[in-house]
Enzyme design. Sequence first.
Site, PDB file in Angstrom:
ATOM      1  N   GLN C 189     -49.301 -33.740  -0.635  1.00  0.00           N
ATOM      2  CA  GLN C 189     -50.666 -34.248  -0.512  1.00  0.00           C
ATOM      3  C   GLN C 189     -51.528 -33.571  -1.578  1.00  0.00           C
ATOM      4  O   GLN C 189     -51.635 -32.340  -1.606  1.00  0.00           O
ATOM      5  CB  GLN C 189     -51.187 -33.973   0.895  1.00  0.00           C
ATOM      6  CG  GLN C 189     -50.283 -34.557   1.984  1.00  0.00           C
ATOM      7  CD  GLN C 189     -50.309 -36.083   2.045  1.00  0.00           C
ATOM      8  OE1 GLN C 189     -51.357 -36.678   2.255  1.00  0.00           O
ATOM      9  NE2 GLN C 189     -49.157 -36.716   1.832  1.00  0.00           N
ATOM     10  N   ALA C 230     -56.997 -39.110   9.685  1.00  0.00           N
ATOM     11  CA  ALA C 230     -55.845 -39.020   8.780  1.00  0.00           C
ATOM     12  C   ALA C 230     -56.266 -39.056   7.313  1.00  0.00           C
ATOM     13  O   ALA C 230     -57.434 -39.235   6.990  1.00  0.00           O
ATOM     14  CB  ALA C 230     -54.888 -40.174   9.074  1.00  0.00           C
ATOM     15  N   HIS C 231     -55.294 -38.902   6.433  1.00  0.00           N
ATOM     16  CA  HIS C 231     -55.566 -38.847   4.994  1.00  0.00           C
ATOM     17  C   HIS C 231     -56.124 -40.166   4.456  1.00  0.00           C
ATOM     18  O   HIS C 231     -55.763 -41.235   4.916  1.00  0.00           O
ATOM     19  CB  HIS C 231     -54.333 -38.423   4.201  1.00  0.00           C
ATOM     20  CG  HIS C 231     -53.067 -39.168   4.453  1.00  0.00           C
ATOM     21  ND1 HIS C 231     -51.890 -38.826   3.854  1.00  0.00           N
ATOM     22  CD2 HIS C 231     -52.784 -40.225   5.240  1.00  0.00           C
ATOM     23  CE1 HIS C 231     -50.951 -39.639   4.249  1.00  0.00           C
ATOM     24  NE2 HIS C 231     -51.459 -40.495   5.090  1.00  0.00           N
ATOM     25  N   ASN C 232     -57.037 -40.031   3.498  1.00  0.00           N
ATOM     26  CA  ASN C 232     -57.640 -41.166   2.773  1.00  0.00           C
ATOM     27  C   ASN C 232     -58.622 -41.973   3.617  1.00  0.00           C
ATOM     28  O   ASN C 232     -59.126 -42.992   3.153  1.00  0.00           O
ATOM     29  CB  ASN C 232     -56.574 -42.130   2.230  1.00  0.00           C
ATOM     30  CG  ASN C 232     -55.525 -41.422   1.412  1.00  0.00           C
ATOM     31  OD1 ASN C 232     -55.806 -40.417   0.772  1.00  0.00           O
ATOM     32  ND2 ASN C 232     -54.308 -41.912   1.446  1.00  0.00           N
TER      33      ASN C 232
END
Lengths: 317, 317, 317
Positions: C189, C230-232
């Site tokens: 990441q 979560a990511h993004n």
Amino acid sequence: MPQNIKSFTSKFIADLVSGKVIGDPSVEISELSSLGDANKNSISFLSHPKYEKYLSSSAASVVLIDKEINLETDKTLILCKDAYLAYALVSELFSDNISYEIKDYPNTPNSSGIYIHQTASIGSNVTIGPNTFIGANCKIDDNTIIHPNTTILQDVEIGKSCNIFSNTVLGSDGFGFASNGKNYEKIYQLGKLLIGNNVEIGASCCIDRGALENTIIHDGVKLDNLIHIAHNVVIGENSAIAASCAIAGSTKIGNNFRMGGLSGVLGHLSICNDVTVGANTLITKDINQSGEYIGIMPAQEKKKWAKSSIFIKKREE
Amino acid sequence: MPQNIKSFTSKFIADLVSGKVIGDPSVEISELSSLGDANKNSISFLSHPKYEKYLSSSAASVVLIDKEINLETDKTLILCKDAYLAYALVSELFSDNISYEIKDYPNTPNSSGIYIHQTASIGSNVTIGPNTFIGANCKIDDNTIIHPNTTILQDVEIGKSCNIFSNTVLGSDGFGFASNGKNYEKIYQLGKLLIGNNVEIGASCCIDRGALENTIIHDGVKLDNLIHIAHNVVIGENSAIAASCAIAGSTKIGNNFRMGGLSGVLGHLSICNDVTVGANTLITKDINQSGEYIGIMPAQEKKKWAKSSIFIKKREE
Amino acid sequence: MPQNIKSFTSKFIADLVSGKVIGDPSVEISELSSLGDANKNSISFLSHPKYEKYLSSSAASVVLIDKEINLETDKTLILCKDAYLAYALVSELFSDNISYEIKDYPNTPNSSGIYIHQTASIGSNVTIGPNTFIGANCKIDDNTIIHPNTTILQDVEIGKSCNIFSNTVLGSDGFGFASNGKNYEKIYQLGKLLIGNNVEIGASCCIDRGALENTIIHDGVKLDNLIHIAHNVVIGENSAIAASCAIAGSTKIGNNFRMGGLSGVLGHLSICNDVTVGANTLITKDINQSGEYIGIMPAQEKKKWAKSSIFIKKREE
């Protein structure tokens, strides 16, 4: 920090991902970006035909691409069997090496905040973040990373090359009580928590140790954040569970289990290999047939939902 | 560690659980095991007829057994009114005494990582794990255990003989904001969190203190891991809530409430005594009648679920 | 602690909340209470007609009241455009100033347990609780409060006047893996987590940093406890999310989003501005129309639920 720039040729990347260069093998890239955010120093990836339209406008110089995608471009392409997998392999090149060495924290008093019980054993090349607690009878095997503020309470054995994120609690007491007719007697928890190799556990997860037998997380399991795994649960190899799920006590789950977020499995169940469960779904019975299972109540505009809801409740009539 | 082996006669155990020995009162056991994992040093338990089949093949020398189960065996049996409750009482004999004394952590710098505010008061025989924070105006009564990395922020009072697991946060601000038409103004939280005696709170729970009045967790409540209790909530005596549940603000819950995992109760509701709620269920209205309530959307194979889902959504027509 | 009593006149309060005193402008109050718990030193508030009945029996001397509520009373009233908002503004007067200065913790060794990486930057008037970790490339802007035991892992930028509660983890790795046919390769990441100004994040939340792009929490967002982002993911301005929710990867959410507890949004979705989602609801598709969406399976008595459940499952026939 220009001194830290890492630069790789397309040939080097192609070798890493077992791909084939179409174009210039000597072009150098120093960033990994999405097609939309890329610049001329970027390598990007295209793993689904629906993103093809972004290729021509992308500034990326090099693109990892699935063999079956055919297109005209003046960019250097790296044909791969699986461009998404290739992206994963390349991502490691651009990852910072994590270090929690105390010398990196000069504003900090000379203390690590790390507590390791005298009966615990720690393998070689283990990284442990500050303010981590590792209690009695714990074993942590080689190359495992424990991020800061993690609690590994007692009787927990963690395999090689695991990644345990912050504020996770491993080896806490399972939820065991017996009613004496008036209130609850605690069932003291005597089992272990055994975690295999290459397991990743996200932030703020809770995995209880066993009551009498052990809780077992097998090799290659990946857990997202805020997941609860109760005592005596067994999770099979290479299972992947999304955030905010809960697995109740003594349930045994097979290999390659996959579950969407906010889902759960009741206790004392048996789930066979190769089962996929949708998000926000509760599994209430054994599953003996591999496949995909869903129990989502569909979301609707409020007015429509109200009608559906009344209809469902009227079924008893 | 043979020097630590604890050994007990069947007579000693029978006296502890108010049971009756059928067989040899002098046989010694030094382990507590499930029937399947037992060896000749084990005591085990049989609390449900469906496990009778495991008795004959078990190597356990002594078995705790419900009075109503009749069977032939050459093992020493201890007849109990409730073998599961007897198992709970015996489990304590085999539990390690928890110690978080810093001398047990020789690899650690000479610091506890424990912060206790000058206005906090700590009773006698309280155990506090490393890296625990105890803030202003907190009181912790006798014999309570606070496991490592726990945060007790402010205005929290905890009774006697409680067990608070790691990474739990007590006394954080409730979620209170008032819209000013453009964005949100914070409602500062001024109430306390009051926790009774014999309460067990699992790992990574969050219990907010009250807004103006207090949040109250009554005597004997047992909470599993990753549970959210909002401001001003009251939970009645001897309630037990499974993992990953959430109780919204100002809801008042009676005694002996039980709730399965991943469930919730909306805010400003009143729930009477002796209510049981299934897993993955949301309570949206007051409950005035004791009993069992469920709102699980059944999980199905994907294809079947899709049909059910379309059917539910079509109800408005 | 009588030396700490804060006392204010009704005139002072009216000026603070842009209200109008009806009665005695010089009456002094020193407590903020609900109508039911008030005493003669209290100011209280009445923001909904259904609570009017509590006014006459309340001992409060001063009451904040909505202009449209008309009633006879001998108390001093402060007429406000929005009494609930006025209550929020007054609540700040009675809030203790948080201090995590180590001198307040006399039982503690001379160490803060705070780790700040040499590449991190901390603004002015930032409060950081003990046992907090702030890792590489993090920036924390002025007037932000980080409560104890919080983990801010790496590449996290937090704006001005934010409030981050205990045991929250910011900047952990997103859940990214690519199957190689046998097991999973980690997708390292590389993105950041960017948090705007005036953001409040509750206890034990987890917000991952981006995979390639960034995770973004815009100005004025309020998150309750135990929330996973979560990511993004992008969360628009002034959104408010209740406890135990989860937002899956790469979902973009507009401004003024509101979501009840235990709800979720699947990944890679787009949600427009001004959407409200009920509790325990899963959003599975893009939302392009502002409004309220619900997907709660209604809870029923067990017997009735069983019938509804069988009915739903029979739809395939």
